[in-house]
Design an enzyme around this catalytic site. Structure first.
Site, PDB file in Angstrom:
ATOM      1  N   GLU A 289      38.064 -66.415  49.514  1.00  0.00           N
ATOM      2  CA  GLU A 289      39.156 -65.971  48.638  1.00  0.00           C
ATOM      3  C   GLU A 289      39.111 -64.460  48.421  1.00  0.00           C
ATOM      4  O   GLU A 289      40.135 -63.814  48.213  1.00  0.00           O
ATOM      5  CB  GLU A 289      39.063 -66.715  47.285  1.00  0.00           C
ATOM      6  CG  GLU A 289      40.417 -67.085  46.731  1.00  0.00           C
ATOM      7  CD  GLU A 289      40.339 -68.053  45.556  1.00  0.00           C
ATOM      8  OE1 GLU A 289      40.944 -69.123  45.660  1.00  0.00           O
ATOM      9  OE2 GLU A 289      39.685 -67.739  44.542  1.00  0.00           O
ATOM     10  N   HIS A 318      22.324 -82.130  64.029  1.00  0.00           N
ATOM     11  CA  HIS A 318      22.808 -83.276  64.802  1.00  0.00           C
ATOM     12  C   HIS A 318      24.326 -83.393  64.739  1.00  0.00           C
ATOM     13  O   HIS A 318      24.880 -84.456  64.992  1.00  0.00           O
ATOM     14  CB  HIS A 318      22.145 -84.563  64.282  1.00  0.00           C
ATOM     15  CG  HIS A 318      20.662 -84.541  64.466  1.00  0.00           C
ATOM     16  ND1 HIS A 318      20.040 -85.114  65.549  1.00  0.00           N
ATOM     17  CD2 HIS A 318      19.690 -83.952  63.734  1.00  0.00           C
ATOM     18  CE1 HIS A 318      18.727 -84.915  65.452  1.00  0.00           C
ATOM     19  NE2 HIS A 318      18.493 -84.206  64.354  1.00  0.00           N
ATOM     20  N   LYS A 432      50.870 -72.544  44.094  1.00  0.00           N
ATOM     21  CA  LYS A 432      50.879 -72.886  42.666  1.00  0.00           C
ATOM     22  C   LYS A 432      52.316 -72.965  42.156  1.00  0.00           C
ATOM     23  O   LYS A 432      52.689 -73.886  41.446  1.00  0.00           O
ATOM     24  CB  LYS A 432      50.157 -71.786  41.853  1.00  0.00           C
ATOM     25  CG  LYS A 432      48.658 -71.929  41.786  1.00  0.00           C
ATOM     26  CD  LYS A 432      48.127 -70.941  40.744  1.00  0.00           C
ATOM     27  CE  LYS A 432      46.613 -70.886  40.745  1.00  0.00           C
ATOM     28  NZ  LYS A 432      46.068 -69.850  39.880  1.00  0.00           N
TER      29      LYS A 432
HETATM   30  O1  PA5 Z   1      38.273 -67.314  41.914  1.00  0.00           O
HETATM   31  C1  PA5 Z   1      39.321 -67.551  41.344  1.00  0.00           C
HETATM   32  O2  PA5 Z   1      39.888 -66.716  40.642  1.00  0.00           O
HETATM   33  C2  PA5 Z   1      39.965 -68.917  41.459  1.00  0.00           C
HETATM   34  O3  PA5 Z   1      39.286 -69.741  42.343  1.00  0.00           O
HETATM   35  C3  PA5 Z   1      39.992 -69.602  40.104  1.00  0.00           C
HETATM   36  O4  PA5 Z   1      38.678 -69.766  39.625  1.00  0.00           O
HETATM   37  C4  PA5 Z   1      40.696 -70.941  40.162  1.00  0.00           C
HETATM   38  O5  PA5 Z   1      41.970 -70.796  40.714  1.00  0.00           O
HETATM   39  C5  PA5 Z   1      40.808 -71.544  38.773  1.00  0.00           C
HETATM   40  O6  PA5 Z   1      41.454 -70.652  37.933  1.00  0.00           O
HETATM   41  P1  PA5 Z   1      41.407 -70.798  36.360  1.00  0.00           P
HETATM   42  O7  PA5 Z   1      39.988 -70.572  35.923  1.00  0.00           O
HETATM   43  O8  PA5 Z   1      42.333 -69.760  35.860  1.00  0.00           O
HETATM   44  O9  PA5 Z   1      41.842 -72.180  36.025  1.00  0.00           O
END
Ligand code: PA5
Length: 463
Positions: A289, A318, A432
């Site tokens: 990410e 394996h 989203k």
């Molecule tokens: O790293 C990030 O920002 C995302 O993976 C969030 O942790 C994830 O989308 C969850 O977001 P939130 O904590 O706002 O619910």
């Protein structure tokens, strides 16, 4: 003996031949280290996650008191969150607790059973309800944005169940962690007075394991939080060094970025310990990410990123290693070795003829797993595949804290080398928003219409 050691030697042509990194691959990035270091320093105050090992005495004290009450009162503790709000808790749980923790007796566990629910799979949710009694369960609702549909849905389901089962005292079963001022969950915290913790500004989801997002889980699990933070703090100090020969995060970032520029698009993290598989899962989110970006900071289209893969030694020998050895030169394999497992199992000679398997008795599983790692690393190296190895003296809170910080600092430094924003995730937004539209959220009507348009696929098979 050192606690943690990182050997990058097998990344280079000198060790693996033609397909390793050359001086020529490394030189331009080495010249860039001063710029990267300047960027890391200039942005340090925005990277608040870097300060977490040093500034949380009060909050840790509070969380320990809360955890004590939770463990006295409840039979189970359930984390409700997703992505960065869940993966750190999972890594801490499997990394530092018994691998069958929930099946142990309460006395042996010393606290509540522990679950992380990080999906909206209805079967998973119902399976949870088959093994917990909501009345005797504490739920930790975690969402930094305070609005994530998955987490808010889970919260609403639990809220309804608790109100039905307990009545007016339902709030005792819920703790929340969210932003200090923004978001729906924050409004709910303020309006109804839930016990809550804060995700500090400058601590993004995937960098949040060392704040209450992960630390409340650690406290409930009686994990040594001080050791966890000390490991992270010591690693942070090491990774502040401008000299790349002394800074493992810069070297990790530099070698990975140099390899990426040669088309090495996969980063495999392969611990030889079941306890560390969820740490690899946590790393996968962090690396993917943070670095998977379409534009750089100057607005150029770059499509950077390296696909992280979590593999488990020896199990994946394996399954994956055939590919890793003979397949394309497109991956870096980072092995994690554990010198001393927390326990061992001796393989005694059975009272039975073992034929060709006679070489096994007299060894232990701890020896076997490390022989297998040495053997696989040798084989991968012989195939000319880039690899590196992190050696831990054992899996403990100090070393897990150090690993978290190593990978966080490496990710931030890689963002600087690539000149991209490692701290946003704009591409997650479209999905989203489409979900909001499909769920009928106000303001998303046009998108809902667009999504409902029938698209005729020309390639469909049915059974
Ligand atoms: O790293 C990030 O920002 C995302 O993976 C969030 O942790 C994830 O989308 C969850 O977001 P939130 O904590 O706002 O619910």
């Amino acid at each position: 003996m050192s606690k943690l050691k990182i050997d990058f030697g097998n990344m280079f042509t000198s060790q693996i031949g033609e397909y390793g990194l050359t001086e020529g691959d490394m030189a331009p990035l080495k010249e860039d280290v001063a710029r990267v270091h300047k960027g890391m320093n200039e942005k340090k105050s925005e990277m608040v996650w870097r300060s977490l090992p040093f500034v949380q005495d009060e909050i840790v004290k509070d969380m320990k008191e809360t955890a004590k009450k939770i463990n006295e009162k409840f039979d189970a503790f359930v984390v409700l969150g997703i992505g960065g709000s869940a993966l750190g808790s999972k890594a801490l749980f499997s990394g530092l607790k018994h691998l069958h923790y929930n099946e142990l007796s309460r006395k042996k566990r010393g606290g509540a059973r522990f679950y992380v629910i990080d999906n909206v799979d209805p079967d998973r949710m119902n399976a949870l309800f088959d093994v917990i009694d909501v009345k005797n369960t504490c739920f930790h609702v975690i969402t930094k944005s305070g609005a994530t549909v998955e987490t808010m849905s889970q919260f609403m389901i639990i809220l309804n169940m608790l109100k039905d089962a307990i009545g007016k005292d339902y709030k005792d079963n819920i703790v929340m962690t969210t932003d200090k001022e923004k978001g729906t969950l924050k409004k709910i915290v303020d309006e109804h007075g839930f016990k809550s913790y804060i995700v500090p500004d400058g601590v993004g989801g995937r960098f949040s394991v060392l704040c209450p997002v992960g630390l409340l889980s650690a406290a409930v699990l009686n994990i040594d939080i001080e050791a966890l933070l000390k490991g992270a703090g010591d690693m942070h100090q090491k990774c502040e060094n401008e000299n790349i020969e002394e800074n493992p995060a810069y070297m990790y970032a530099l070698t990975h970025c140099a390899a990426m520029k040669k088309g090495v698009n996969i980063s495999v993290l392969m611990p030889y310990a079941d306890a560390l598989l969820d740490t690899a899962e946590w790393y996968a989110q962090l690396w993917a990410e943070s670095l998977g970006k379409i534009v750089d900071n100057k607005g150029n289209t770059v499509h950077f990123g390296q696909t992280p893969v979590r593999a488990l030694g020896v199990t994946d020998q394996h399954s994956q290693v055939q590919l890793y050895r003979e397949g394309p030169f497109d991956k870096i394999i980072c092995f994690i070795k554990v010198e001393n497992y927390n326990s061992d199992v001796k393989i005694d000679k059975p009272d039975m003829v073992m034929y060709d398997a006679n070489y096994i008795p007299g060894k232990s599983m701890g020896e076997l797993i490390n022989f297998e790692l040495t053997g696989t690393r040798y084989a991968v190296t012989k195939s000319g595949k880039m690899n590196m190895i992190i050696t831990l003296d054992k899996v403990d809170a100090y070393n897990i804290g150090a690993l978290f910080m190593l990978f966080e600092m490496a990710t931030a430094a890689a963002g600087e080398f690539l000149d991209i924003n490692a701290f946003d995730q704009p591409a997650v937004e479209t999905g989203k928003q489409a979900t909001f539209a499909l769920m009928g959220r106000d303001g998303y009507e046009d998108m809902a219409k667009e999504l409902k348009k029938e698209v005729q696929s020309e390639c469909v098979y049915t059974l």
